[in-house]
Design an enzyme around this catalytic site. Sequence first.
Site, PDB file in Angstrom:
ATOM      1  CB  ILE A  80      -0.953  -0.007   1.229  1.00  0.00           C
ATOM      2  CG1 ILE A  80      -1.959   1.151   1.185  1.00  0.00           C
ATOM      3  CG2 ILE A  80      -0.171   0.061   2.531  1.00  0.00           C
ATOM      4  CD1 ILE A  80      -3.069   0.964   0.215  1.00  0.00           C
ATOM      5  CB  THR A  81       4.112   2.141   1.556  1.00  0.00           C
ATOM      6  OG1 THR A  81       4.940   1.060   1.103  1.00  0.00           O
ATOM      7  CG2 THR A  81       3.572   1.830   2.946  1.00  0.00           C
ATOM      8  CD  GLN A 101       4.705   4.267  -9.448  1.00  0.00           C
ATOM      9  OE1 GLN A 101       4.700   5.456  -9.722  1.00  0.00           O
ATOM     10  NE2 GLN A 101       5.139   3.347 -10.305  1.00  0.00           N
ATOM     11  CG  ASP A 102       1.853   0.260  -9.022  1.00  0.00           C
ATOM     12  OD1 ASP A 102       2.177   1.378  -9.462  1.00  0.00           O
ATOM     13  OD2 ASP A 102       2.173  -0.809  -9.584  1.00  0.00           O
ATOM     14  CG  LEU A 115      -0.520  -3.823  -5.510  1.00  0.00           C
ATOM     15  CD1 LEU A 115      -0.929  -2.358  -5.602  1.00  0.00           C
ATOM     16  CD2 LEU A 115      -0.664  -4.506  -6.850  1.00  0.00           C
ATOM     17  CB  ALA A 140       7.555  -6.718  -4.820  1.00  0.00           C
ATOM     18  CB  SER A 188       7.598  -7.331 -13.255  1.00  0.00           C
ATOM     19  OG  SER A 188       8.572  -6.476 -13.811  1.00  0.00           O
ATOM     20  CD  GLU A 202      13.335  -5.350 -15.326  1.00  0.00           C
ATOM     21  OE1 GLU A 202      14.220  -6.212 -15.489  1.00  0.00           O
ATOM     22  OE2 GLU A 202      13.455  -4.173 -15.718  1.00  0.00           O
ATOM     23  CE1 TYR A 241      10.663  -6.562  -8.612  1.00  0.00           C
ATOM     24  CE2 TYR A 241      11.010  -6.466 -10.985  1.00  0.00           C
ATOM     25  CZ  TYR A 241      10.213  -6.247  -9.880  1.00  0.00           C
ATOM     26  OH  TYR A 241       8.956  -5.715 -10.048  1.00  0.00           O
TER      27      TYR A 241
END
Length: 328
Positions: free
Chosen positions: A9-10, A12-13, A78, A80, A127, A129, A151
Site C-alpha cells: 500500500i505504501t 505508488q501503485d 503489490l 515486493a 512484471s 522484467e 528481481y
Amino acid sequence: MTRALITGITGQDGLYLAELLLSKGYDVYGLIRGQNNPKLDLVRETVPGVKLLTGDLTDLSSLLRALQVAQPDEVYNLGAISFVAYSWENAMLTTDVTGKGVLNILEAVRLYSGDDPTKVRFYQASSSEMFGKVQEVPQRESTLLWPRSPYGVAKVFGHYMTINYRESYGMHASSGILFNHESPRRGYEFVTRKVSRAVARIKLGLQDDIVMGNIDAKRDWGFAGDYVEAMWRMLQQDQPDDYVVATGVTHSIRELLDVAFNRVGIEDWAGYIKQDPRFMRPAEVDLLIGDPAKANDQLGWKPKVAFQELIEMMVDNDLDIERTQAGR
C-alpha cells in the site's frame, strides 16, 4: 460494500489503487510492514479512508490474521522489493519477499477461503522484467520468460505460482504483467524520478549534473494511475487470466532526458550528464515493449496519459517540491 486488501500500500501503485477503490465505494484495507514504517504518515495523508493492518509477506501467520480482519472480496498483491538494481545486492531478501512472499499470500488466501476457492479474487503484480532477454518483440502473454535479474527471477516464480494456484485449486487468481509505469509518486531510486528530480534541481541551481548508467536502454513507459485501473478490471472478469499491461510504445532514456530537460527550457543537456559503470546492470534488458491487445480487447483498458505528458507531470511536481524545500 466490496472489501479489498492491498499489500504494498505504501508504493505508488498501492496509493493509486487505494484511491481508485475508495472512489468506487470499496472498504479498503492496506498491509503495512513494521510498526514504525517511514511511509505510514504518507499513506494516512494520501488515502485517509484506508484501514491499515500490520503484516509481512514473509510471515504467513500475519497474512492470515490480516485476512481475518479485512475479510476481503479482493486481494491485490503489490508488495515486493521492487528496485531491480538492489536485487543483485540482496538476491536472497528479494527472493524471500518478491518470490516466496507470493506463495505465502496465495496460501493464506487459499486457507482463508476454505471450501470456496473463488471466495476471494486475487491479483498478482507480475512484471515486464520477467521477459528480460526478450525472445520476441513486442512481448505478449505467451512470450517465453527469460529474466535477467534476481528481481525478474523472483517475479517469474510468483507469476507461475499464481497460475499454479489457479489451476490446482480453482482460485480466481490473475496476474498483470505490467510494463514500466511511473508517476510523481515514484521512488527517487527509479530512473524516471531520478531524472525528473535532478532536472528540477539543475533548473533551480541546486545541482550540477546527473550520474547515469546506460542511456540507450529502451522501455515501454506508462502512467501508474492508468495501470491500476487494469488491475481492478482483471478482478471484475468472470474468469481469471493473465494480461500484459503496456502502452505498446517504446522510448529510450535519451528521449526521457530530452523531454525532461525541454520542460525546463534546456535543449542541449549533454553537459549535464555523467555516466558511471556502477549504474550499469550486470545483465542489461535492452528493449522492453508490450503488446496490450488482450487487455485492450478483453478488459476494455487503454492508457490515457502519453509519455511526454507523464514526464512533464513528474518534472513539474519535482519543481514544486524543490522550490518549496529551497524556500524553507
